[in-house]
Write a protein that holds these residues in place. Structure first.
Motif, PDB file in Angstrom:
ATOM      1  N   HIS A 117      -6.077  12.743   9.615  1.00 35.31           N
ATOM      2  CA  HIS A 117      -6.950  11.577   9.821  1.00 35.31           C
ATOM      3  C   HIS A 117      -7.254  10.885   8.493  1.00 35.31           C
ATOM      4  O   HIS A 117      -7.371   9.662   8.432  1.00 35.31           O
ATOM      5  CB  HIS A 117      -8.241  11.992  10.526  1.00 35.31           C
ATOM      6  N   VAL A 118      -7.348  11.664   7.405  1.00 33.78           N
ATOM      7  CA  VAL A 118      -7.569  11.072   6.079  1.00 33.78           C
ATOM      8  C   VAL A 118      -6.336  10.304   5.643  1.00 33.78           C
ATOM      9  O   VAL A 118      -6.435   9.193   5.096  1.00 33.78           O
ATOM     10  CB  VAL A 118      -7.905  12.178   5.055  1.00 33.78           C
ATOM     11  N   GLN A 119      -5.158  10.867   5.888  1.00 33.48           N
ATOM     12  CA  GLN A 119      -3.910  10.189   5.539  1.00 33.48           C
ATOM     13  C   GLN A 119      -3.755   8.889   6.312  1.00 33.48           C
ATOM     14  O   GLN A 119      -3.380   7.855   5.734  1.00 33.48           O
ATOM     15  CB  GLN A 119      -2.728  11.130   5.816  1.00 33.48           C
ATOM     16  N   TRP A 120      -4.048   8.921   7.619  1.00 30.77           N
ATOM     17  CA  TRP A 120      -3.937   7.696   8.407  1.00 30.77           C
ATOM     18  C   TRP A 120      -4.880   6.616   7.894  1.00 30.77           C
ATOM     19  O   TRP A 120      -4.502   5.455   7.763  1.00 30.77           O
ATOM     20  CB  TRP A 120      -4.243   7.985   9.881  1.00 30.77           C
ATOM     21  N   ARG A 121      -6.113   6.981   7.606  1.00 30.40           N
ATOM     22  CA  ARG A 121      -7.082   5.995   7.131  1.00 30.40           C
ATOM     23  C   ARG A 121      -6.638   5.398   5.808  1.00 30.40           C
ATOM     24  O   ARG A 121      -6.714   4.177   5.592  1.00 30.40           O
ATOM     25  CB  ARG A 121      -8.465   6.639   6.999  1.00 30.40           C
ATOM     26  N   ASP A 122      -6.150   6.238   4.912  1.00 29.53           N
ATOM     27  CA  ASP A 122      -5.682   5.765   3.605  1.00 29.53           C
ATOM     28  C   ASP A 122      -4.515   4.806   3.766  1.00 29.53           C
ATOM     29  O   ASP A 122      -4.459   3.758   3.114  1.00 29.53           O
ATOM     30  CB  ASP A 122      -5.275   6.971   2.760  1.00 29.53           C
ATOM     31  N   PHE A 123      -3.567   5.153   4.646  1.00 28.65           N
ATOM     32  CA  PHE A 123      -2.386   4.321   4.849  1.00 28.65           C
ATOM     33  C   PHE A 123      -2.732   2.981   5.486  1.00 28.65           C
ATOM     34  O   PHE A 123      -2.328   1.918   5.003  1.00 28.65           O
ATOM     35  CB  PHE A 123      -1.389   5.090   5.724  1.00 28.65           C
ATOM     36  N   LEU A 124      -3.510   3.017   6.560  1.00 30.48           N
ATOM     37  CA  LEU A 124      -3.773   1.787   7.316  1.00 30.48           C
ATOM     38  C   LEU A 124      -4.627   0.797   6.531  1.00 30.48           C
ATOM     39  O   LEU A 124      -4.461  -0.419   6.658  1.00 30.48           O
ATOM     40  CB  LEU A 124      -4.451   2.134   8.647  1.00 30.48           C
ATOM     41  N   GLN A 125      -5.519   1.286   5.694  1.00 29.34           N
ATOM     42  CA  GLN A 125      -6.377   0.357   4.957  1.00 29.34           C
ATOM     43  C   GLN A 125      -5.615  -0.406   3.875  1.00 29.34           C
ATOM     44  O   GLN A 125      -6.080  -1.448   3.408  1.00 29.34           O
ATOM     45  CB  GLN A 125      -7.555   1.107   4.327  1.00 29.34           C
ATOM     46  N   ASP A 126      -4.433   0.059   3.509  1.00 31.91           N
ATOM     47  CA  ASP A 126      -3.637  -0.628   2.500  1.00 31.91           C
ATOM     48  C   ASP A 126      -2.576  -1.547   3.081  1.00 31.91           C
ATOM     49  O   ASP A 126      -1.836  -2.194   2.342  1.00 31.91           O
ATOM     50  CB  ASP A 126      -2.960   0.397   1.576  1.00 31.91           C
ATOM     51  N   LEU A 127      -2.466  -1.601   4.411  1.00 33.28           N
ATOM     52  CA  LEU A 127      -1.541  -2.538   5.035  1.00 33.28           C
ATOM     53  C   LEU A 127      -2.154  -3.938   5.061  1.00 33.28           C
ATOM     54  O   LEU A 127      -3.377  -4.087   5.109  1.00 33.28           O
ATOM     55  CB  LEU A 127      -1.225  -2.108   6.467  1.00 33.28           C
ATOM     56  N   PRO A 128      -1.335  -4.996   5.042  1.00 40.77           N
ATOM     57  CA  PRO A 128      -1.868  -6.350   5.222  1.00 40.77           C
ATOM     58  C   PRO A 128      -2.642  -6.429   6.530  1.00 40.77           C
ATOM     59  O   PRO A 128      -2.279  -5.778   7.518  1.00 40.77           O
ATOM     60  CB  PRO A 128      -0.609  -7.226   5.263  1.00 40.77           C
ATOM     61  N   PRO A 129      -3.729  -7.216   6.594  1.00 43.55           N
ATOM     62  CA  PRO A 129      -4.577  -7.259   7.786  1.00 43.55           C
ATOM     63  C   PRO A 129      -3.827  -7.558   9.078  1.00 43.55           C
ATOM     64  O   PRO A 129      -4.162  -7.028  10.131  1.00 43.55           O
ATOM     65  CB  PRO A 129      -5.583  -8.371   7.453  1.00 43.55           C
ATOM     66  N   ASP A 130      -2.796  -8.393   9.016  1.00 41.96           N
ATOM     67  CA  ASP A 130      -2.081  -8.748  10.242  1.00 41.96           C
ATOM     68  C   ASP A 130      -1.148  -7.638  10.719  1.00 41.96           C
ATOM     69  O   ASP A 130      -0.620  -7.705  11.833  1.00 41.96           O
ATOM     70  CB  ASP A 130      -1.288 -10.043  10.041  1.00 41.96           C
ATOM     71  N   LEU A 131      -0.957  -6.603   9.909  1.00 44.01           N
ATOM     72  CA  LEU A 131      -0.087  -5.496  10.304  1.00 44.01           C
ATOM     73  C   LEU A 131      -0.872  -4.258  10.709  1.00 44.01           C
ATOM     74  O   LEU A 131      -0.440  -3.493  11.563  1.00 44.01           O
ATOM     75  CB  LEU A 131       0.859  -5.123   9.161  1.00 44.01           C
ATOM     76  N   GLY A 132      -2.002  -4.037  10.090  1.00 42.44           N
ATOM     77  CA  GLY A 132      -2.704  -2.764  10.243  1.00 42.44           C
ATOM     78  C   GLY A 132      -3.605  -2.659  11.441  1.00 42.44           C
ATOM     79  O   GLY A 132      -4.225  -1.610  11.654  1.00 42.44           O
ATOM     80  N   THR A 133      -3.737  -3.681  12.259  1.00 40.83           N
ATOM     81  CA  THR A 133      -4.642  -3.642  13.393  1.00 40.83           C
ATOM     82  C   THR A 133      -3.938  -4.145  14.647  1.00 40.83           C
ATOM     83  O   THR A 133      -2.825  -4.652  14.590  1.00 40.83           O
ATOM     84  CB  THR A 133      -5.880  -4.518  13.135  1.00 40.83           C
TER      85      THR A 133
END
Length: 272
Positions: free
Chosen positions: A135-151
């Protein structure tokens, strides 16, 4: 790391590895050890031997063939290296692993299915660490994606697990947290600066087990695959790179996937 992992049968030289990332050998060796806690030579030796242990657990291939597949020129050299890592010879390791396959519920084994999977284009970041850090790895990865990709509710998340938790120490397990993305964004070069790279998963056949059929630890799901491999003659393990699929807008809370895909091949045949 991916450059080395794709060449286990002919391990690359330090010069080739450094050149693959555009660094001098001195700078590359220093950075690699700082980031991973291992020297390059120790890392390559470990992943070769761990891959060999995986094949010993799940196949009846001759030991000399497994030695050659992970880059050892003779069975004697392989046996020395393997015994140094695991504390027992390859033959002894295989016998001990085989004794554990009878403990799996036969009903669970019947839930394993074979699927063919095409190569999947991903944006991913490599992590080292056990599943409890997922869960820590996922949070770290997703927060660094461009906004239009990470959500977004339609996004597809994929975790590529390169090591078997029964073989590799938890802190050394290699994981890629990925976003499945058919069209790579134009800012891919900027993402590379954050450690996020585009790559493709391996196409071929996978043995699939639903997470609901093997509750508990990741090791329990791998035990199911071992038991399934032991009871049939047609399929054998095909290297590393197990796939765990996730979906939805929320970050996976516990790292548990809906399905585990373990790469296999037909006995004596090609992976595809």
């Amino acid at each position: 790391m991916r450059f080395a992992e794709a060449r286990l049968d002919t391990p690359p030289t330090t010069a080739a590895l450094a050149a693959s990332v555009g660094l001098s050998q001195f700078h590359f060796l220093r950075l690699f050890q700082t980031r991973t806690g291992e020297t390059v030579s120790d890392y390559i030796r470990r992943i070769r031997l761990d891959a060999a242990a995986l094949h010993l657990r799940g196949s009846r291939e001759p030991i000399v063939a497994i030695a050659l597949a992970v880059g050892y020129g003779s069975q004697a050299a392989f046996t020395r290296a393997f015994t140094g890592r695991f504390g027992r010879s390859p033959a002894s390791y295989r016998r001990a692993a085989g004794r554990g396959t009878g403990a799996v519920d036969p009903g669970t084994l019947r839930t394993v299915a074979i699927r063919r999977v095409a190569a999947i284009t991903c944006l991913g970041r490599r992590y080292l660490g056990s599943g409890c850090d997922a869960h820590v790895q996922w949070r770290d990865f997703l927060q660094d994606l461009p906004p239009d990709l990470g959500t977004g509710p339609d996004r597809r998340l994929l975790r590529v697990v390169h090591d078997d938790p029964r073989i590799t120490p938890p802190e050394q397990i290699r994981v890629d947290c990925c976003l499945v993305h058919a069209a790579l964004p134009s800012e891919i070069r900027a993402l590379a600066g954050r450690g996020i790279h585009a790559f493709e998963t391996g196409a071929g056949m996978y043995a699939v087990i639903p997470e609901a059929e093997a509750p508990g630890s990741a090791s329990a799901r791998y035990d199911v695959i071992d038991g399934w491999l032991a009871q049939q003659e047609r399929y054998r393990p095909r290297g590393t790179g197990c796939l765990e699929f996730h979906a939805g807008a929320e970050t996976p809370a516990d790292g548990r996937a809906r399905e585990l895909f373990v790469p296999v091949r037909t006995a004596g045949g090609d992976a595809a």
